[in-house]
Enzyme design. Structure first.
Site, short mmCIF file in Angstrom:
data_model
loop_
_atom_site.label_atom_id
_atom_site.label_comp_id
_atom_site.label_asym_id
_atom_site.label_seq_id
_atom_site.Cartn_x
_atom_site.Cartn_y
_atom_site.Cartn_z
N SER B 41 0.82 -1.22 0.00
CA SER B 41 0.00 0.00 0.00
C SER B 41 0.85 1.26 0.00
O SER B 41 0.35 2.35 -0.24
CB SER B 41 -0.94 0.01 1.20
OG SER B 41 -0.21 -0.03 2.40
N GLU B 163 7.63 -2.07 10.76
CA GLU B 163 7.33 -3.48 11.06
C GLU B 163 8.47 -4.11 11.85
O GLU B 163 8.90 -5.22 11.57
CB GLU B 163 7.07 -4.27 9.79
CG GLU B 163 5.82 -3.80 9.07
CD GLU B 163 5.46 -4.71 7.91
OE1 GLU B 163 5.55 -5.93 8.07
OE2 GLU B 163 5.11 -4.18 6.85
#
Lengths: 284, 275
Positions: B41, B163
């Site tokens: 994304s 992340e």
């Protein structure tokens, strides 16, 4: 035909100062035709265990039975290729191993390596691509030009294309987004239910264990400390906490509600089970 | 003054598709902001743009009101620390100590002060015992802690986590989460965390959702995360609590709270005792 460990020990770097016993006296028979989760803390021996299944590692002592093969320290099965065609092993972060110019070529590599004719390999590869949820337009793309989640799917398609009877996956959803990870687990479930594949999944995700797996093998310090049906395993939360795994959300809710006076008797596994049980108690 | 302000940012790898397509958002000082979105994304691209690892197509990036340009890249990099996903790809030093020292040397810190700084930050991430070990011998959680120590030693005001826990086991994950929470609460550090962990998002002050290169949601988790259908249409997933609340609603039990587990449990227990 079984997949079983009989009195298996495994030592890394034996006879050196760094010798390390990664598996200790493993006796374990996986249930065929089911989805089994292998869980446990880092360093508990999960990856070492699964690498025995296609003879990447040989046991230091004991016997590993894989389908019609017997693997021991002295007896590395001949024709490893045909074993590896029947037991497909997907490593952690398999996307790092993509190397061909196109995605199609990368997926075809497995079947071609097993001497499948080119035309048939292509059919197998295209089917595998579809299975992992990528459309035909991906076939001619470079594996370098797609996202991490898509790369993961391509890597898994590469194993599916060789159509193994047993699929062994080492943390197949780590790093995927929630829907990508759900789609992946649903794919494994479908391969199990519709194609009868035996699936073994090393995972840290307890939501996946409770929602998708039939059985669970728990490892700790190189030993198998538990092997149960998933539904039985989650009946006692202390078992889960003992190995420092997170409780699935469903159990967190269930326990908190029990503490607050709810009385659930029936076993529950899915969100709808919990919703039904809550609703029954409130409306009773 | 906002630690991060982005206006109409665009970026394309191939000059055809905009991976980051007209993105604007603000991260407030001292906030714990989460940035979520499906794989591909554009989340990680944003992180790389914010620290100048990638050069923007158009638009504007302001760090503490200072525009990110080639000329002031050094100043800005001192303000921002980043920890990436893969713990194995961010080590340079032969030992943990060397690794933390590397960043300090880069910033021309007085060598006489270096030992103290290293000891201090190693202690803060609970890695003092490992200073003379090779980073390769550490567990994933320990590696990420060293990476964070290296970043903290530079005293950034903003910490970006790309992340940072997604490759770690549950124990490693909770180690890092606890450390980041402490930095946020005790030192008021601004955190921007790119994550797939819905439970982390629930606890954050502010959430940004990316979908196909655009920011499509920007607000409080309690406003945004409660719409199961919308979360799914954005290729994400709703929290378990929200899904449970919806399953109960279908059975005629409507709850006021649908996100916070504790409050939901309290509400349900009250309903049960009233029956």
């Amino acid at each position: 035909m079984p997949i079983a460990f009989e009195k298996v020990n495994f030592k890394y770097a034996p006879n050196t100062p760094f010798a390390y016993e990664a598996l200790k006296n493993i006796d374990l028979a996986f249930e065929m035709g089911k989805v089994t989760a292998i869980i446990g803390p880092t360093g508990s021996g999960k990856s070492t265990l699964v690498q025995h299944l296609n003879a990447l590692l040989l046991p230091s002592e004991g016997t590993v039975l894989v389908l019609d093969r017997t693997i021991t320290n002295k007896h590395k099965p001949k024709e490893l290729k045909s074993l590896r065609q029947r037991v497909g092993l997907v490593f952690q972060f398999p996307e790092y191993q993509l190397f061909e110019e196109t995605i199609l070529k990368d997926i075809m590599f497995g079947p071609l390596n097993f001497k499948v004719p080119e035309a048939q390999a292509k059919v197998l590869a295209m089917n595998a691509l579809k299975l992992v949820g990528l459309d035909e337009s991906f076939a001619e793309k470079s594996p370098l030009d797609i996202s991490g989640g898509q790369k993961r799917r391509v890597a898994i398609a590469g194993i599916l294309a060789i159509d193994p009877d047993v699929l062994v996956l080492d943390e197949p959803t780590a790093g995927l987004d929630p829907q990508g990870s759900k789609a992946m687990m649903e794919l494994f479930l479908r391969l199990n239910k519709e194609n009868g594949k035996t699936i073994l999944i090393v995972t840290h995700d307890m939501e996946h264990v409770i929602n998708y797996c039939d059985n669970v093998v728990v490892m700790k310090d190189g030993e198998v400390i538990n092997h149960q049906r998933v539904t039985d395993y989650f009946e006692r939360k202390t078992q889960v906490e003992d190995i420092q795994m997170n409780l699935p959300q469903l159990l967190l809710f269930k326990e908190a509600l029990l503490d607050g006076g709810f009385e659930f008797k029936q076993p529950m596994r899915y969100l709808e089970d919990l919703a039904e049980a809550i609703s029954k108690e409130i409306k009773r | 003054m906002n630690p991060i302000k982005v206006n109409h940012l665009k970026f394309s790898y191939d000059l055809e598709t905009d991976v980051v397509n007209d993105v604007s958002f603000t991260v407030e000082k001292g906030s714990y902001t989460t940035l979520i979105g499906h794989n591909g994304s554009g989340k990680s691209t944003i992180a790389k743009l914010l620290i100048g690892l990638l050069e923007k197509g158009s638009g504007e990036i302001l760090i503490d009101d200072l525009e990110l340009t080639e000329a002031n890249l050094d100043v800005i990099r001192r303000k921002i620390g980043i920890v990436f996903q893969n713990p194995d790809n961010q080590f340079i030093g032969a030992t943990v100590r060397d690794d933390i020292a590397f960043g300090l040397e880069n910033h021309q810190v007085d060598p006489a002060l270096m030992d103290d700084i290293i000891n201090n930050y190693a202690a803060r991430v609970d890695m003092s015992k490992y200073l003379d070990q090779e980073p390769t011998r550490l567990s994933g959680g320990q590696k990420q802690r060293v990476a964070i120590a290296g970043v903290l030693a530079m005293k950034p005001e903003i910490l970006i986590l790309d992340e940072a826990t997604s490759m770690l086991d549950p124990e490693g994950k909770s180690e890092i989460n606890a450390l980041v929470n402490a930095l946020h609460k005790e030192y008021g550090m601004t955190i921007l965390s790119i994550t797939h962990d819905i439970e982390e998002v629930k606890k954050s002050d502010h959430v940004l959702i990316m979908f196909e290169g655009k920011i499509v949601k920007d607000g409080l988790p309690s406003e945004i995360m409660i719409d199961e259908k919308e979360m799914i249409s954005l290729k994400l997933d709703a929290p378990f609590s929200v899904k449970l609340a919806n399953a109960l609603k279908r059975r005629g039990i409507v709850l006021k709270e649908t996100l916070d587990t504790e409050r939901m449990v309290a509400e349900l227990c009250l309903l049960r005792s009233k029956k």
